[in-house]
Design a protein around this motif. Structure first.
Motif, PDB file in Angstrom:
ATOM      1  N   PRO A  38       0.804  -1.221   0.000  1.00  0.00           N
ATOM      2  CA  PRO A  38       0.000   0.000   0.000  1.00  0.00           C
ATOM      3  C   PRO A  38       0.837   1.271   0.000  1.00  0.00           C
ATOM      4  O   PRO A  38       0.476   2.263  -0.649  1.00  0.00           O
ATOM      5  CB  PRO A  38      -0.824  -0.124   1.281  1.00  0.00           C
ATOM      6  N   LEU A  39       1.952   1.285   0.725  1.00  0.00           N
ATOM      7  CA  LEU A  39       2.821   2.466   0.714  1.00  0.00           C
ATOM      8  C   LEU A  39       3.395   2.706  -0.675  1.00  0.00           C
ATOM      9  O   LEU A  39       3.473   3.854  -1.144  1.00  0.00           O
ATOM     10  CB  LEU A  39       3.953   2.287   1.729  1.00  0.00           C
ATOM     11  N   LEU A  40       3.802   1.615  -1.338  1.00  0.00           N
ATOM     12  CA  LEU A  40       4.339   1.742  -2.693  1.00  0.00           C
ATOM     13  C   LEU A  40       3.265   2.246  -3.659  1.00  0.00           C
ATOM     14  O   LEU A  40       3.533   3.118  -4.500  1.00  0.00           O
ATOM     15  CB  LEU A  40       4.873   0.385  -3.150  1.00  0.00           C
ATOM     16  N   LEU A  41       2.055   1.729  -3.535  1.00  0.00           N
ATOM     17  CA  LEU A  41       0.961   2.166  -4.406  1.00  0.00           C
ATOM     18  C   LEU A  41       0.656   3.640  -4.202  1.00  0.00           C
ATOM     19  O   LEU A  41       0.461   4.393  -5.172  1.00  0.00           O
ATOM     20  CB  LEU A  41      -0.282   1.318  -4.129  1.00  0.00           C
ATOM     21  N   VAL A  54      11.778   2.989  -1.199  1.00  0.00           N
ATOM     22  CA  VAL A  54      12.535   3.008   0.057  1.00  0.00           C
ATOM     23  C   VAL A  54      11.634   2.622   1.231  1.00  0.00           C
ATOM     24  O   VAL A  54      12.031   1.861   2.123  1.00  0.00           O
ATOM     25  CB  VAL A  54      13.162   4.395   0.285  1.00  0.00           C
ATOM     26  N   ALA A  55      10.393   3.130   1.246  1.00  0.00           N
ATOM     27  CA  ALA A  55       9.463   2.782   2.326  1.00  0.00           C
ATOM     28  C   ALA A  55       9.159   1.290   2.316  1.00  0.00           C
ATOM     29  O   ALA A  55       9.091   0.646   3.373  1.00  0.00           O
ATOM     30  CB  ALA A  55       8.182   3.597   2.188  1.00  0.00           C
ATOM     31  N   ALA A  56       8.982   0.725   1.133  1.00  0.00           N
ATOM     32  CA  ALA A  56       8.707  -0.711   1.034  1.00  0.00           C
ATOM     33  C   ALA A  56       9.906  -1.534   1.488  1.00  0.00           C
ATOM     34  O   ALA A  56       9.745  -2.610   2.079  1.00  0.00           O
ATOM     35  CB  ALA A  56       8.320  -1.072  -0.394  1.00  0.00           C
ATOM     36  N   LEU A  57      11.121  -1.049   1.209  1.00  0.00           N
ATOM     37  CA  LEU A  57      12.319  -1.741   1.703  1.00  0.00           C
ATOM     38  C   LEU A  57      12.356  -1.741   3.226  1.00  0.00           C
ATOM     39  O   LEU A  57      12.687  -2.759   3.858  1.00  0.00           O
ATOM     40  CB  LEU A  57      13.577  -1.069   1.147  1.00  0.00           C
ATOM     41  N   TYR A 163      12.313   5.398   4.820  1.00  0.00           N
ATOM     42  CA  TYR A 163      12.638   4.080   5.370  1.00  0.00           C
ATOM     43  C   TYR A 163      11.962   3.881   6.728  1.00  0.00           C
ATOM     44  O   TYR A 163      11.344   2.838   6.990  1.00  0.00           O
ATOM     45  CB  TYR A 163      14.158   3.967   5.495  1.00  0.00           C
ATOM     46  N   LEU A 164      12.062   4.899   7.586  1.00  0.00           N
ATOM     47  CA  LEU A 164      11.420   4.822   8.892  1.00  0.00           C
ATOM     48  C   LEU A 164       9.905   4.746   8.769  1.00  0.00           C
ATOM     49  O   LEU A 164       9.241   4.064   9.559  1.00  0.00           O
ATOM     50  CB  LEU A 164      11.804   6.043   9.742  1.00  0.00           C
ATOM     51  N   ALA A 165       9.363   5.446   7.787  1.00  0.00           N
ATOM     52  CA  ALA A 165       7.915   5.412   7.583  1.00  0.00           C
ATOM     53  C   ALA A 165       7.453   4.002   7.234  1.00  0.00           C
ATOM     54  O   ALA A 165       6.424   3.533   7.733  1.00  0.00           O
ATOM     55  CB  ALA A 165       7.512   6.394   6.484  1.00  0.00           C
TER      56      ALA A 165
END
Length: 648
Positions: A38-41, A54-57, A163-165
């Motif tokens: 969902p973050l990537l979308l 980066v968030a998905a990683l 990343y933290l998110a």
């Protein structure tokens, strides 16, 4: 029919084919599906796909650490590695930019390699402290390599926040989403805590059933594992020394009430006198009461028909059975009272000084050196090859060098097989799925599969490979399945070479020796405490201190046993460096079991029997002999002495 010895698989290969067994973690799978995808979308929809990558990683690496346990413990288990990863991403990004912008091509590559090698030495040493530190060390190195090599338009601080998110969003899901245990017990706040404490009582009952049988030793080890898990589950925020609600105080007290029960059951197992079936009914009823958050009802008293009996107060009863009966009565009263606000968890918390000693000790130095060489060499080779995704090579080496994932050759085989499988699967799917929605769907599915895949390193590698390759394509780069295979195989070769390099005498097997030394120190401290009580029979003993020392002795022994088992499954060239350590651990376990039996006898008669002192003397002599044979020097504790006045 058992398999003939000639057909038995070597340990390193048997480990590669063995997977953990456990119920399907449906809740963790749901969290994985709702985390990175969902973050990537969302990032794709707002035109910032690189931020979503980066968030998905961050969510993916946090998902690897999302293991079974209590909700509150996950704050440390997920949060600390995520903070370390964000810091590594920040350092790696700015170091990579400086090397490219202000230094020459070769000077910048050398400077960046030296920096990453130094970071590997530091993170590797800290990883020897424990599981959370190991996860933090892994994430800081992986994120540093990604930050230094992954071409993204965002500055370092924005990457770190993204990343933290991602990791933080998974942590929020872990804290907010309910679990089946919460509905069963009627209390949303406690999920893993109740199950962990209930499992302790179940393990006590199982041990009582096995007393006098060949399975008693294995059941005692299972009890240790259950106590360790419960101790960790109750160590989260607000479940510390002073609980903040009546429900927490009750749960706290229920764990504390299990400690004398575990002590008595261990003493019965040491004596070897079989008990009748109803002895285990009480702990099982207590387990059901904890799990369902209800009252246990009347508890049956234990009965030991064939035990060696001792006269005391006109009653003939075995000391261990008296202790079990008293512990059951005390537990029933504790359940009825609902806990005491001043009741304290019997755990020993490591100080900052002890953590530093572990990191700088022989185990931390050995692992830090191995990580630094593998990470630095991979970064250097990758930059020389000038590959577009050169950061994959050092990032892969970080996972390969982790000893808690299995023996070295087993890790290499699993990593290679998992990468090939994941890359082939992704290549086929990428040719069929629409972009970017199909790739986002792959990230969602892969995130959901990670909690199941962590049971086997090859399966985890395959799922992570699919997820990472999908993220790379969403970020705007071309399909990279075949280069991913090549980078992984090269990393496997580097780690194999580094793992078999000669190390200065006394450094090889440092992790095993460090864990065994820690276990020996805890065992001697526990023995010294009991002997001091025996020398002062008129002074009431500190039972809370005794239970704390007993827990520490068994916990450190279990950790040493795990480390020894992994080392013993290495190739002979590596396994020979820790030969004889398993015998030392076995004697230490018998010493701690005997010490527990002595503690129960002291409570009953105020003195030790000749059987106890003879057994302790024999075990201490045997321990000294095995230490010499294994080349290990465990610390001596001043004042440990056995004499006839203890049994007078």
């Amino acid at each position: 029919m058992s398999r003939p010895a000639a057909l038995a698989l070597p340990p390193w290969l048997a480990h590669a084919l063995r997977a953990q067994r456990a119920p399907v973690p449906w809740n963790a799978m749901m969290r994985g599906a709702l985390a990175g995808g969902p973050l990537l979308l969302l990032a794709v929809l707002v035109g910032r796909p690189s931020v979503g990558v980066v968030a998905a990683l961050g969510a993916m690496l946090a998902g690897i650490n999302d293991r079974p346990g209590s909700r509150r413990v996950s704050i440390k288990r997920l949060g600390v590695p995520a903070l370390a990863g964000a810091l590594g991403l920040l350092v790696g990004t700015y170091a990579g930019q400086y090397a490219q912008t202000y230094a020459g091509q070769y000077v910048g590559a050398v400077a960046l390699t030296l920096l990453l090698t130094s970071l590997g030495l530091l993170a590797g040493g800290m990883s020897a402290v424990g599981p959370v530190a190991s996860g933090a060390g892994t994430q800081v190195l992986v994120a540093a390599a990604i930050g230094a090599g992954m071409p993204l338009p965002e500055p370092g601080w924005e990457r770190a926040l993204a990343y933290l998110a991602g990791a933080g969003w998974l942590l929020v899901l872990r804290l907010v989403l309910p679990t089946p245990a919460a509905f069963t017990a009627g209390d949303y706040r406690f999920d893993g805590e109740r199950d962990a404490v209930a499992a302790v009582y179940d393990a006590i009952a199982t041990l009582l059933d096995a007393v006098g049988s060949p399975h008693a030793t294995a059941r005692r080890a299972a009890l240790t594992a259950a106590l360790d898990h419960a101790q960790d589950a109750l160590a989260g925020p607000r479940l510390r020394r002073y609980a903040s609600s009546s429900a927490e105080r009750q749960l706290h007290a229920q764990y504390a009430a299990a400690l004398p029960l575990a002590e008595a059951a261990t003493a019965l197992a040491w004596a070897g006198d079989a008990v009748v079936g109803r002895a285990s009914e009480g702990p099982r009823r207590l387990a059901a009461a904890v799990r369902d958050n209800t009252a246990p009802g009347p508890l049956p008293a234990p009965f030991l028909p064939h035990a060696r009996l001792r006269s005391r107060g006109g009653t003939l009863i075995a000391p261990a059975v008296r202790a079990l009966d008293d512990a059951l009565l005390s537990a029933a009263e504790s359940f009825d009272r609902g806990g005491d606000a001043q009741n304290e968890l019997h755990t020993r918390r490591r100080t900052a000084g002890s953590l530093v000693r572990l990191a700088l000790g022989v185990g931390g130095r050995e692992y830090g050196l191995r990580v630094a060489l593998s990470f630095g060499a991979s970064a250097a080779v990758a930059q020389v090859l000038d590959h577009e995704h050169w950061y994959w090579l050092p990032a892969t080496a970080v996972f390969l060098v982790k000893p808690d994932l299995g023996p070295l050759v087993s890790r290499v085989l699993c990593r290679a097989a998992g990468t090939v499988l994941g890359a082939v699967v992704f290549a086929g799917l990428a040719a069929l799925l629409p972009r970017p929605e199909g790739l986002v769907a792959l990230v969602v599915v892969s995130g959901a599969l990670i909690p199941v895949a962590t049971r086997h390193f090859a399966a985890q590698t395959a799922v992570v490979t699919v997820l990472v390759l999908a993220l790379v394509m969403v970020g705007g780069e071309p399909q990279a399945s075949w280069s991913r295979i090549g980078e992984t195989l090269l990393a496997c070769a580097i780690v194999l070479i580094v793992g078999h390099l000669p190390i200065p005498k006394g450094q090889r097997g440092g992790g095993v020796r460090a864990r065994l030394t820690e276990a020996g120190t805890a065992a001697h401290a526990y023995l010294l405490h009991i002997l001091n009580e025996a020398h002062e029979p008129d002074v009431p003993g500190d039972r809370a201190a005794r239970w704390t020392l007993r827990r520490e002795a068994y916990r450190t022994l279990a950790q040493a046993r795990t480390t020894i088992a992994l080392s013993g499954a290495e190739l002979p060239a590596l396994a020979r460096h820790t030969e004889g350590t398993d015998e030392v651990a076995a004697v230490l376990e018998r010493l701690v079991d005997t010490t527990t039996a002595c503690a129960v006898d002291l409570d009953d008669a105020g003195r030790l029997t000749p059987r106890h002192t003879e057994q302790l003397t024999t075990l201490l002599d045997e321990l000294a002999r095995h230490q010499r044979q294994a080349g290990i020097s465990l610390p001596e504790v001043p004042g440990v002495r056995l004499s006839t006045d203890l049994t007078a």
